[in-house]
Design a protein around this motif. Structure first.
Motif, PDB file in Angstrom:
ATOM      1  N   UNK A 164     -45.409-120.515  36.101  1.00  0.00           N
ATOM      2  CA  UNK A 164     -44.610-119.565  35.324  1.00  0.00           C
ATOM      3  C   UNK A 164     -45.007-119.581  33.847  1.00  0.00           C
ATOM      4  N   UNK A 165     -45.419-120.738  33.313  1.00  0.00           N
ATOM      5  CA  UNK A 165     -45.852-120.777  31.910  1.00  0.00           C
ATOM      6  C   UNK A 165     -47.065-119.875  31.702  1.00  0.00           C
ATOM      7  N   UNK A 167     -47.779-117.248  33.495  1.00  0.00           N
ATOM      8  CA  UNK A 167     -47.326-115.856  33.592  1.00  0.00           C
ATOM      9  C   UNK A 167     -46.698-115.391  32.290  1.00  0.00           C
ATOM     10  N   UNK A 168     -45.864-116.258  31.707  1.00  0.00           N
ATOM     11  CA  UNK A 168     -45.220-115.882  30.455  1.00  0.00           C
ATOM     12  C   UNK A 168     -46.277-115.598  29.397  1.00  0.00           C
ATOM     13  N   UNK A 169     -47.235-116.493  29.281  1.00  0.00           N
ATOM     14  CA  UNK A 169     -48.267-116.336  28.264  1.00  0.00           C
ATOM     15  C   UNK A 169     -49.059-115.039  28.491  1.00  0.00           C
ATOM     16  N   UNK A 170     -49.431-114.784  29.736  1.00  0.00           N
ATOM     17  CA  UNK A 170     -50.177-113.552  30.032  1.00  0.00           C
ATOM     18  C   UNK A 170     -49.323-112.327  29.741  1.00  0.00           C
ATOM     19  N   UNK A 174     -51.468-112.554  25.872  1.00  0.00           N
ATOM     20  CA  UNK A 174     -52.499-113.557  25.594  1.00  0.00           C
ATOM     21  C   UNK A 174     -53.581-113.448  26.659  1.00  0.00           C
ATOM     22  N   UNK A 176     -56.574-114.944  29.200  1.00  0.00           N
ATOM     23  CA  UNK A 176     -56.569-116.082  30.106  1.00  0.00           C
ATOM     24  C   UNK A 176     -57.021-117.354  29.378  1.00  0.00           C
ATOM     25  N   UNK A 178     -56.876-117.973  26.129  1.00  0.00           N
ATOM     26  CA  UNK A 178     -55.810-118.390  25.200  1.00  0.00           C
ATOM     27  C   UNK A 178     -54.711-119.131  25.945  1.00  0.00           C
ATOM     28  N   UNK A 179     -54.375-118.631  27.124  1.00  0.00           N
ATOM     29  CA  UNK A 179     -53.335-119.277  27.919  1.00  0.00           C
ATOM     30  C   UNK A 179     -53.740-120.699  28.281  1.00  0.00           C
ATOM     31  N   UNK A 182     -53.882-122.844  24.865  1.00  0.00           N
ATOM     32  CA  UNK A 182     -52.653-123.115  24.109  1.00  0.00           C
ATOM     33  C   UNK A 182     -51.480-123.562  24.970  1.00  0.00           C
ATOM     34  N   UNK A 183     -51.498-123.249  26.255  1.00  0.00           N
ATOM     35  CA  UNK A 183     -50.353-123.603  27.100  1.00  0.00           C
ATOM     36  C   UNK A 183     -50.745-124.642  28.146  1.00  0.00           C
ATOM     37  N   UNK A 187     -50.333-129.217  27.821  1.00  0.00           N
ATOM     38  CA  UNK A 187     -49.360-129.830  28.720  1.00  0.00           C
ATOM     39  C   UNK A 187     -50.015-130.696  29.778  1.00  0.00           C
TER      40      UNK A 187
ATOM     41  N   UNK B  52     -49.853-106.889  36.519  1.00  0.00           N
ATOM     42  CA  UNK B  52     -49.628-108.283  36.891  1.00  0.00           C
ATOM     43  C   UNK B  52     -50.007-108.555  38.336  1.00  0.00           C
ATOM     44  N   UNK B  78     -54.927-107.307  28.039  1.00  0.00           N
ATOM     45  CA  UNK B  78     -54.260-107.854  26.857  1.00  0.00           C
ATOM     46  C   UNK B  78     -53.596-106.733  26.043  1.00  0.00           C
ATOM     47  N   UNK B  81     -50.562-105.318  27.908  1.00  0.00           N
ATOM     48  CA  UNK B  81     -49.392-106.208  27.929  1.00  0.00           C
ATOM     49  C   UNK B  81     -48.779-106.385  26.550  1.00  0.00           C
ATOM     50  N   UNK B  88     -38.546-112.264  32.633  1.00  0.00           N
ATOM     51  CA  UNK B  88     -38.573-112.717  34.020  1.00  0.00           C
ATOM     52  C   UNK B  88     -37.181-113.038  34.556  1.00  0.00           C
ATOM     53  N   UNK B  92     -37.485-118.376  31.025  1.00  0.00           N
ATOM     54  CA  UNK B  92     -38.697-119.198  31.040  1.00  0.00           C
ATOM     55  C   UNK B  92     -39.197-119.452  29.627  1.00  0.00           C
ATOM     56  N   UNK B  94     -41.307-121.328  26.871  1.00  0.00           N
ATOM     57  CA  UNK B  94     -42.487-122.180  26.900  1.00  0.00           C
ATOM     58  C   UNK B  94     -42.091-123.550  26.352  1.00  0.00           C
ATOM     59  N   UNK B 104     -45.326-117.236  19.393  1.00  0.00           N
ATOM     60  CA  UNK B 104     -46.517-117.375  20.261  1.00  0.00           C
ATOM     61  C   UNK B 104     -47.300-116.072  20.388  1.00  0.00           C
ATOM     62  N   UNK B 108     -51.076-115.289  19.003  1.00  0.00           N
ATOM     63  CA  UNK B 108     -52.176-115.053  19.928  1.00  0.00           C
ATOM     64  C   UNK B 108     -52.893-113.748  19.585  1.00  0.00           C
ATOM     65  N   UNK B 109     -52.157-112.835  18.947  1.00  0.00           N
ATOM     66  CA  UNK B 109     -52.800-111.579  18.580  1.00  0.00           C
ATOM     67  C   UNK B 109     -53.398-111.625  17.189  1.00  0.00           C
TER      68      UNK B 109
END
Lengths: 283, 248
Positions: A164-165, A167-170, A174, A176, A178-179, A182-183, A187, B52, B78, B81, B88, B92, B94, B104, B108-109
């Motif tokens: 899910x992290x 998915x949130x980033x995408x 962001x 792929x 970057x995800x 950074x994420x 972790x 997605x 990108x 989105x 969601x 969620x 981060x 964030x 990122x941008x």
């Protein structure tokens, strides 16, 4: 269904306990015996001096240094490659037969006997690349030996980061990479470090891979470059235990104690990192 | 103004067909509620819009989805989105601080100026009606917030990217009624500036907030109409059965 559930439960508990003690006792005994017999030999001179009188006296300094060099070299080689391969396998590779067979091969590589790695290192690095018996050859051989360990640990750490992290980033636009950068990676780092340190411990303790690729029987000086041979603790221990007559027992156990302490210390660091990570983990 | 138009859309995941010949459009700055039982294809529909579904290697499609007249597959993911935010089903956050969660997307941008990032964070959290609750604890972990606060933080995080459209995928399924009311209220206010598509399992929620409502069943779009009309005089018997709670 047993007629005496309480009694069978007691028997089961007893058997489980005995089995557990059976594993703990030998491990504990090894440690106790090595400390008891080796402790009198360990002092500053033992750790900091060159061996003398055909390794029957003096210290084990060059073997300690050699092992540190080898372990550092192995990690410098294996960590970047292993980590990049793990990122590719867990984040980018499509799930097809090729990927699955690569993953299977990596898992199986971890089970290959270390002497086989030694022979491989001899053929490839010492002979084919003409590095000779050297720290370079030895480090690369140890590095290849611990690669599967590092890849497997890193993949597990990466895959433990919840999907899910990602998915949130995408979803926030962001990319792929970057995800991942950074994420996912931040972790996964504690798990990757833990796996790496366990690999270090393995590299420090193995004799067979360095036997043909780097280890010097007796070399009472420090290596000057990566193309020099070096002494190393596990091989030194083997030599003074079986190849040199009349070595004082406490010298042998002292060497074993130093080697054991180094490996246990690395494992301890790995455990501490994992423990602190678990406490911090928030999902 | 039509924001999205969907023409003759069929999609599959492996052998399972998830959407069957869907043709519809979404208007600019409306709230479109999408209802239907689970596995009816409503989330698959939502995930068509921001591409997605394509993250799933089993996914195949035929038909066209376009945004502002452009095929979404011709827009890189990108960029697309950034224009289409998504909230969601479960909150969620981060694993970052409250501030960094919202920062964030802009970072990122390529937003490097810390002052501007701080402005965006403040504005977005105000828009999501959570600024007053978190302004003194911006650097605490986002996991310390309650579920409802986390979901509004996620809305703020989505707004920080500066989208034109927000997709809500059952955003209240994990929330209590009071938090749900707050999220719904937020959506009603956001409608002025954003096109909103709300997928929900909660028929009453669809009736409360949707300008129009679409009803999906087994991958088919059964009916799409003004919410008032749909809930008083649905034209299809299956819609009538569903909103009266006869199944699903």
């Amino acid at each position: 269904m047993s007629k005496h559930p309480l009694r069978t439960q007691k028997i089961a508990f007893f058997l489980l306990l005995v089995a557990t003690l059976l594993i703990v006792v030998p491990v504990g005994l090894i440690v106790v015996v090595i400390i008891q017999k080796g402790w009198p030999a360990v002092n500053w001179q033992f750790l900091s001096e060159m061996p003398r009188q055909g390794m029957r006296a003096g210290g084990i300094f060059p073997a300690i240094v050699g092992t540190l060099y080898l372990v550092t070299g192995a990690i410098l080689f294996a960590l970047p490659i292993g980590l990049l391969a793990a990122v590719y396998l867990s984040e980018y590779a499509k799930d097809n037969i090729l990927t699955r067979s690569i993953k299977l091969a990596i898992v199986n590589l971890a089970g290959v006997p270390s002497v086989v790695y030694g022979l491989f290192g001899l053929a490839l690095f010492v002979v084919f690349f003409k590095f000779g018996a050297s720290i370079l050859s030895g480090s690369l051989t140890l590095g290849i030996m611990i690669l599967p360990l590092i890849i497997t640990a890193s993949r597990e750490a990466l895959e433990a980061v919840p999907y899910s992290f990602r998915e949130v980033s995408l979803s926030l636009g962001a990319s792929k990479w970057q995800t991942i950068r950074h994420i996912v990676l931040p972790n996964a780092i504690p798990g990757i470090i833990t796996g790496t340190i366990l690999g270090l411990g393995r590299a420090a303790g193995e004799t067979a891979p360095i036997l043909f690729t780097v280890a010097a029987f007796y070399l009472p000086r420090l290596p000057q470059s990566v193309f020099d041979q070096a002494m190393a603790l596990p091989y030194h221990l083997y030599v003074i235990s079986t190849q040199v007559p009349n070595v004082d027992e406490k010298v042998r156990y002292g060497t074993a104690l130093v080697l054991l302490s180094m490996v246990l210390f690395m494992n301890l660091v790995a455990i501490i990192i994992r423990y602190r990570f678990r406490k911090k983990k928030k999902w | 103004m039509v924001k999205f138009s969907v023409e003759a859309l069929d999609i599959w995941f492996g052998k399972t067909q998830a959407l069957k010949h869907v043709t519809m459009s979404v208007r600019e700055k409306e709230i479109l509620s999408v209802i239907g039982p689970s596995n009816s294809g409503k989330t698959s529909f939502l995930r068509m819009l921001n591409r997605f579904n394509e993250e799933n290697p089993e996914f195949r499609m035929s038909g066209v989805v376009s945004m502002d007249g452009r095929d979404v597959r011709k827009i890189d993911r990108e960029t697309l989105r950034r224009k289409i935010g998504m909230v969601f089903a479960l909150p969620l956050p981060l694993p970052l601080s409250i501030f960094d969660n919202v920062a964030y997307g802009p970072r990122m941008h390529g937003e490097r100026d810390n002052r501007r990032v701080a402005q965006i964070v403040e504005r977005s959290l105000k828009q999501a009606f959570i600024w007053d609750e978190v302004k003194d604890r911006l650097h605490e972990s986002a996991f310390k917030l309650s579920g409802g606060q986390q979901q509004r933080l996620c809305i703020g995080r989505t707004l920080a990217v500066g989208p034109e459209v927000i997709l809500f995928d059952e955003p209240c399924s994990g929330l209590d009624p009071i938090s749900t009311a707050k999220v719904e209220e937020t959506m009603m206010i956001l409608k002025k500036d954003y096109t909103i598509i709300l997928v929900t399992n909660n028929v009453k929620q669809a009736a409360r907030v949707g300008d129009r409502t679409a009803f999906f069943l087994s991958g088919e779009l059964v009916e799409l109409d003004a919410t008032d009309k749909m809930f008083t005089a649905p034209s299809d018997k299956r819609t009538d059965d569903y909103i009266r709670g006869k199944f699903g």
